[in-house]
Design an enzyme around this catalytic site. Structure first.
Site, PDB file in Angstrom:
ATOM      1  N   ASP A 156      72.294  57.250  77.272  1.00 42.07           N
ATOM      2  CA  ASP A 156      71.624  56.422  76.302  1.00 42.07           C
ATOM      3  C   ASP A 156      72.090  54.968  76.054  1.00 42.07           C
ATOM      4  O   ASP A 156      73.286  55.264  75.229  1.00 42.07           O
ATOM      5  CB  ASP A 156      71.090  57.078  75.290  1.00 42.07           C
ATOM      6  CG  ASP A 156      70.066  56.292  74.282  1.00 42.07           C
ATOM      7  OD1 ASP A 156      69.640  55.063  74.849  1.00 42.07           O
ATOM      8  OD2 ASP A 156      69.711  56.959  73.200  1.00 42.07           O
ATOM      9  N   ASP A 356      67.781  48.269  78.371  1.00 41.55           N
ATOM     10  CA  ASP A 356      67.612  49.461  77.879  1.00 41.55           C
ATOM     11  C   ASP A 356      67.368  50.550  79.070  1.00 41.55           C
ATOM     12  O   ASP A 356      66.423  50.481  79.687  1.00 41.55           O
ATOM     13  CB  ASP A 356      66.708  49.741  76.699  1.00 41.55           C
ATOM     14  CG  ASP A 356      66.755  51.052  76.109  1.00 41.55           C
ATOM     15  OD1 ASP A 356      67.795  51.517  76.064  1.00 41.55           O
ATOM     16  OD2 ASP A 356      65.766  51.553  76.080  1.00 41.55           O
TER      17      ASP A 356
END
Length: 476
Positions: A156, A356
């Site tokens: 992440d 992201d």
């Protein structure tokens, strides 16, 4: 009158200068890309019946926390690891989009808390998301402890805290995962962190149980993890190990994490894995979510020579997210009329564009999205349109077609660079019959997000020393 002439001359010179920049970033000719409809639809069918992979992951080289050696580990999309229970591709996509909306809300919440300097509420009364499909789109197999036990961990770029579900952990306090829950009593390298340590001080939300540091991370979708903050040895394959990594030993974890044992934070904060291993750079290449292939996560490897480079920007209010200097788009080689200010990162920490790996569908402020969408519709007027699907309002019927030529969509970065996206990175299937939709979505937020659909099969490299982001297509 003389001063007016000077102003007019200056304006004319500035106009010529701006035109020159645009001409360097986009083609003067109309450009198209080919979408392999048959191949993409076959992948969509195959992912429904794929059996979970059994992988033995091997790193490229051993490292320690003070070295700058390169190392690598494979990345897999979640549906190649955890067998989907969905009956058809529409159901699978709906579950993905539900996770994606929760992910976007989580990122916005994190930014809002940072900008307003608000700490999350105490989590003694859990607030659990109603979604149960599980979070995280890309995973790697990582060893934890000594001797190492292997676990599937989510990677992440939007988080800093590394954590893993940890015994003791009752059924009511931990979610279901595919691997056995980590037991610290079986590891000789497990060490508690004191309340006065630097690692504990680096947490946004920390507490103490006696002299032991306690961590707490909450996400905007209602998910959370709470437990002891400790150090452990992480292993990458059979040779690469990183001792003394600060990691959360979560005894109370709920929400959108079903399947994974925990999370590896690759954000820009002090306690992310990238900062703890003192990485000068890192990169990843994400395979298509419907692909059984693997990509890779690499640390301290060289940028591909054909990378399209863009500035890596920093938010003065939040060091977790990776902001990129995006100034606009082109469609078919023609610039889309969007004021660059729409994508600017403000001095107050608002706005900007982040890259992201956990968000799937790119989000753009409504003004930018409408301009991009309308431009695509204009140049795709020869394609057979159909009704929208979920958050997508621009869809096409490609049933019966093997391939189709579509307008090229490109990112335009500050510094005069452009990145042409493959057609499958902006036209995605929403069923297995041939309906494809334009894979961008509007947001009322000023924060733009470049999602993983647009990053598929592209080596995304982060130069943490020279503050650059590189994009190199087909480098998995």
């Amino acid at each position: 009158m003389a001063s007016r002439k000077v102003l007019l001359l200056f304006a004319f010179t500035l106009l010529l200068s701006s035109s020159a920049v645009v001409s360097r970033t986009v083609s003067s000719e109309f450009t198209t890309s080919v979408l392999n409809v048959s191949f993409v639809l076959q992948q969509a069918l195959d992912i429904l019946s794929i059996e979970p992979l059994e992988q033995e992951f091997v790193s490229l080289s051993a490292i320690n926390s003070s070295s700058s050696s390169s190392f690598s580990l494979p990345l897999l999309s979640r549906d190649t690891i955890f067998k989907t229970q969905m009956k058809d591709y529409v159901a699978l996509l709906n579950s993905r989009l539900a996770r994606d909306s929760a992910r976007v809300n989580s990122l916005r919440s994190k930014l809002s808390l940072a900008l307003n300097q608000i700490l999350p509420e105490d989590l003694s009364t859990p607030v659990v998301s109603g979604l149960s499909q599980g979070s995280g789109e890309y995973f790697s197999r990582i060893g934890v402890g000594t001797p190492p036990k292997q676990y599937y961990m989510t990677i992440d770029t939007g988080s800093d805290v590394n954590w893993i579900q940890c015994q003791p952990c009752s059924f009511s306090r931990c979610y279901q995962q595919s691997d056995p829950i980590y037991n610290p009593k079986l590891s000789s390298s497990y060490r508690s962190l004191g309340c006065n340590t630097q690692q504990c001080a680096a947490l946004d939300r920390a507490g103490c149980s006696g002299t032991t540091c306690q961590y707490q991370v909450s996400y905007g979708d209602g998910s959370y993890t709470v437990g002891d903050f400790v150090t452990e040895t992480l292993s990458f394959g059979n040779s690469g190990t990183v001792p003394n990594v600060a990691i959360g030993c979560g005894h109370n974890n709920q929400g959108l994490f079903a399947g994974a044992a925990g999370l590896i934070g690759l954000g820009g904060g002090k306690i992310s894995l990238t900062r703890q291993v003192k990485a000068k750079s890192f990169s990843y290449c994400l395979v298509d979510r419907d692909s059984a292939d693997s990509g890779s996560l690499e640390f301290n490897s060289a940028f591909p020579s054909d990378s399209v480079l863009a500035p890596l920007l920093k938010n003065p209010k939040l060091d977790t997210f990776y902001y990129v200097g995006l100034i606009g788009f082109s469609v078919g080689g023609k610039p889309v009329q969007i004021p660059p200010s729409v994508f600017a990162l403000g001095s107050s920490g608002n706005g900007g564009v982040i890259v992201d790996c956990g968000t799937a569908i790119s989000r753009l402020p409504t003004q930018a999205y409408v301009a991009l969408r309308d431009s695509f519709r204009k140049y795709a007027g020869n394609l057979k349109s159909t009704s929208g699907f979920a958050l997508f309002d621009t869809c096409y019927d490609f049933s019966g077609l093997s391939t189709v030529s579509v307008p090229t969509v490109s990112f335009l970065f500050s510094g005069g660079k452009s990145l042409n996206l493959p057609a499958k990175n902006y036209l995605v299937p929403v069923d297995s019959m041939g309906t494809f939709c334009f894979a961008f979505a509007p947001t009322r937020s000023s924060l733009s997000i470049i999602g993983n659909v647009q990053q598929q099969r592209t080596r995304v490299s982060y130069d943490l020393v020279n503050n650059r982001v590189g994009f190199a297509p087909s480098k998995c």
